[in-house]
Design a protein around this motif. Structure first.
Motif, PDB file in Angstrom:
ATOM      1  N   GLU A 136      -1.768  27.516 -16.515  1.00  0.00           N
ATOM      2  CA  GLU A 136      -2.694  28.616 -16.142  1.00  0.00           C
ATOM      3  C   GLU A 136      -4.190  28.150 -16.494  1.00  0.00           C
ATOM      4  N   ARG A 137      -4.419  27.071 -17.281  1.00  0.00           N
ATOM      5  CA  ARG A 137      -5.706  26.543 -17.587  1.00  0.00           C
ATOM      6  C   ARG A 137      -5.995  25.406 -16.331  1.00  0.00           C
ATOM      7  N   TRP A 138      -4.904  24.654 -16.105  1.00  0.00           N
ATOM      8  CA  TRP A 138      -5.041  23.541 -14.839  1.00  0.00           C
ATOM      9  C   TRP A 138      -5.351  24.435 -13.591  1.00  0.00           C
ATOM     10  N   ASN A 139      -4.486  25.513 -13.311  1.00  0.00           N
ATOM     11  CA  ASN A 139      -4.836  26.196 -12.137  1.00  0.00           C
ATOM     12  C   ASN A 139      -6.303  26.722 -12.015  1.00  0.00           C
ATOM     13  N   ARG A 140      -6.878  27.261 -13.250  1.00  0.00           N
ATOM     14  CA  ARG A 140      -8.223  27.686 -13.173  1.00  0.00           C
ATOM     15  C   ARG A 140      -9.067  26.592 -12.944  1.00  0.00           C
ATOM     16  N   LEU A 141      -9.028  25.282 -13.343  1.00  0.00           N
ATOM     17  CA  LEU A 141      -9.770  24.491 -13.198  1.00  0.00           C
ATOM     18  C   LEU A 141      -9.729  23.466 -11.826  1.00  0.00           C
ATOM     19  N   HIS A 142      -8.656  23.689 -11.067  1.00  0.00           N
ATOM     20  CA  HIS A 142      -8.171  22.948  -9.923  1.00  0.00           C
ATOM     21  C   HIS A 142      -7.694  24.197  -8.994  1.00  0.00           C
ATOM     22  N   PRO A 143      -8.815  24.840  -8.407  1.00  0.00           N
ATOM     23  CA  PRO A 143      -8.520  25.810  -7.372  1.00  0.00           C
ATOM     24  C   PRO A 143      -7.849  25.382  -5.977  1.00  0.00           C
ATOM     25  N   GLU A 144      -8.431  24.121  -5.719  1.00  0.00           N
ATOM     26  CA  GLU A 144      -8.061  23.632  -4.297  1.00  0.00           C
ATOM     27  C   GLU A 144      -7.009  22.879  -4.427  1.00  0.00           C
ATOM     28  N   ASP A 145      -6.292  22.613  -5.504  1.00  0.00           N
ATOM     29  CA  ASP A 145      -4.876  21.781  -5.643  1.00  0.00           C
ATOM     30  C   ASP A 145      -3.786  22.961  -5.596  1.00  0.00           C
ATOM     31  N   GLU A 146      -2.637  21.924  -5.497  1.00  0.00           N
ATOM     32  CA  GLU A 146      -1.547  22.934  -5.480  1.00  0.00           C
ATOM     33  C   GLU A 146      -1.248  23.315  -6.820  1.00  0.00           C
ATOM     34  N   GLN A 147      -0.748  24.886  -6.900  1.00  0.00           N
ATOM     35  CA  GLN A 147      -1.147  25.512  -8.250  1.00  0.00           C
ATOM     36  C   GLN A 147       0.384  25.317  -9.106  1.00  0.00           C
ATOM     37  N   ARG A 148       0.039  25.006 -10.224  1.00  0.00           N
ATOM     38  CA  ARG A 148       1.312  24.717 -11.035  1.00  0.00           C
ATOM     39  C   ARG A 148       1.794  26.233 -11.419  1.00  0.00           C
ATOM     40  N   VAL A 149       3.168  25.840 -11.822  1.00  0.00           N
ATOM     41  CA  VAL A 149       4.105  27.131 -12.195  1.00  0.00           C
ATOM     42  C   VAL A 149       4.762  26.641 -13.449  1.00  0.00           C
ATOM     43  N   SER A 150       4.536  27.850 -14.450  1.00  0.00           N
ATOM     44  CA  SER A 150       5.131  27.484 -15.825  1.00  0.00           C
ATOM     45  C   SER A 150       6.694  27.448 -15.830  1.00  0.00           C
ATOM     46  N   TYR A 151       7.110  27.030 -16.650  1.00  0.00           N
ATOM     47  CA  TYR A 151       8.383  26.801 -16.878  1.00  0.00           C
ATOM     48  C   TYR A 151       9.264  27.907 -16.967  1.00  0.00           C
ATOM     49  N   VAL A 152       8.483  28.819 -17.768  1.00  0.00           N
ATOM     50  CA  VAL A 152       9.403  30.410 -17.677  1.00  0.00           C
ATOM     51  C   VAL A 152       9.370  30.868 -16.047  1.00  0.00           C
ATOM     52  N   GLU A 153       8.383  30.766 -15.362  1.00  0.00           N
ATOM     53  CA  GLU A 153       8.420  31.219 -13.985  1.00  0.00           C
ATOM     54  C   GLU A 153       9.314  30.423 -13.428  1.00  0.00           C
ATOM     55  N   GLN A 154       9.494  29.070 -13.644  1.00  0.00           N
ATOM     56  CA  GLN A 154      10.424  28.353 -12.682  1.00  0.00           C
ATOM     57  C   GLN A 154      11.816  28.700 -12.738  1.00  0.00           C
ATOM     58  N   CYS A 155      12.185  29.184 -14.200  1.00  0.00           N
ATOM     59  CA  CYS A 155      13.473  29.742 -14.435  1.00  0.00           C
ATOM     60  C   CYS A 155      13.978  30.895 -14.050  1.00  0.00           C
ATOM     61  N   LEU A 156      12.853  31.963 -14.139  1.00  0.00           N
ATOM     62  CA  LEU A 156      12.949  33.358 -13.697  1.00  0.00           C
ATOM     63  C   LEU A 156      12.654  33.896 -12.365  1.00  0.00           C
ATOM     64  N   ASN A 157      11.774  33.085 -11.799  1.00  0.00           N
ATOM     65  CA  ASN A 157      11.468  33.538 -10.623  1.00  0.00           C
ATOM     66  C   ASN A 157      12.775  33.915  -9.297  1.00  0.00           C
ATOM     67  N   GLY A 158      12.828  34.870  -8.634  1.00  0.00           N
ATOM     68  CA  GLY A 158      13.893  35.226  -8.136  1.00  0.00           C
ATOM     69  C   GLY A 158      15.135  35.949  -8.494  1.00  0.00           C
ATOM     70  N   ARG A 159      15.168  35.811 -10.117  1.00  0.00           N
ATOM     71  CA  ARG A 159      16.176  36.352 -10.632  1.00  0.00           C
ATOM     72  C   ARG A 159      16.072  38.111 -10.544  1.00  0.00           C
ATOM     73  N   ILE A 160      17.036  38.863 -10.500  1.00  0.00           N
ATOM     74  CA  ILE A 160      17.405  40.094 -10.637  1.00  0.00           C
ATOM     75  C   ILE A 160      17.401  40.813 -11.933  1.00  0.00           C
ATOM     76  N   GLY A 161      16.803  41.937 -12.069  1.00  0.00           N
ATOM     77  CA  GLY A 161      16.708  42.649 -13.250  1.00  0.00           C
ATOM     78  C   GLY A 161      15.855  42.254 -14.352  1.00  0.00           C
ATOM     79  N   PRO A 162      16.085  43.100 -15.593  1.00  0.00           N
ATOM     80  CA  PRO A 162      14.896  42.981 -16.491  1.00  0.00           C
ATOM     81  C   PRO A 162      15.420  41.615 -17.371  1.00  0.00           C
TER      82      PRO A 162
END
Length: 208
Positions: A43-69
């Motif tokens: 989150e900090r890196w993305n805030r300080l580098h708005p024009e670079d490719e944004q980083r994704v947290s490891y939690v989001e990498q694991c859970l993005n696209g998963r169905i359900g709670p």
């Protein structure tokens, strides 16, 4: 699941499959602290580098696209697993052992603190109902099936001590003071040797 509660999460998944035909993915979390650090670092890196490719947290990498709670269950206070909530991209329920410590069997402690397999399975059904994927009747059926006391008081304070053997209740600080006083009187009566005598100490029962 985290720590020893991971085994309860595995058992909860089996209950959900058998009783409600709900399939689950089980994740082991060795360190919620590290996941939090990773998330806020991205989150900090993305805030300080708005024009670079944004980083994704490891939690989001694991859970993005998963169905359900997502349901997190640990034998720590809820705040421990809740610290990654900002990075969980779905409905997130946290179960934990908030409240004053007790001595009892592991199964009884997990039941008391609502982190055993039955409470985990119920939390899944409740979360699915909140998303409109199951009904209130399903939640009520889980409560009945898993023998959950819906009228049990919510233990939101650490101030009350209750003996699991006899039901004696007292302010936790007063009870602790009495225990310290009793230990001091034992030392006065028996000498300092009582401090190193294992037979004079009350060993704890199984911890959660």
């Amino acid at each position: 699941g985290s720590g020893t509660i991971l085994r309860e999460a595995i058992a909860a998944a089996e209950l959900l499959d058998k009783d409600f035909a709900v399939s689950s993915d089980i994740w082991s979390c060795p360190s919620f602290n590290e996941l939090r650090r990773d998330g806020f670092d991205a989150e900090r890196w993305n805030r300080l580098h708005p024009e670079d490719e944004q980083r994704v947290s490891y939690v989001e990498q694991c859970l993005n696209g998963r169905i359900g709670p997502a349901i997190a269950a640990t034998d720590y206070v809820r705040a421990f697993a809740d610290q990654i909530r900002a990075f969980v991209p779905m409905h997130y329920t946290v179960l934990g052992t908030d409240g004053f410590g007790r001595s009892d069997t592991r199964s009884n402690l997990r039941r008391f603190f609502e982190v055993d397999r039955y409470y985990i399975a119920h939390a899944v059904i409740a979360a699915l109902a909140a998303e409109g994927k199951m009904s209130a009747k399903d939640v009520a059926r889980a409560i009945k099936m898993y023998n959950i006391d819906a009228e049990k008081a919510n233990r939101i304070t650490q101030s009350k001590f209750e003996c699991v053997a006899c039901g004696y209740q007292q302010n936790a600080d007063i009870n602790a003071a009495r225990n310290i006083l009793a230990a001091g009187l034992a030392v006065i009566a028996c000498g300092e040797a009582v401090q190193s005598d294992p037979s004079a100490k009350q060993g704890p029962t199984e911890a959660i």
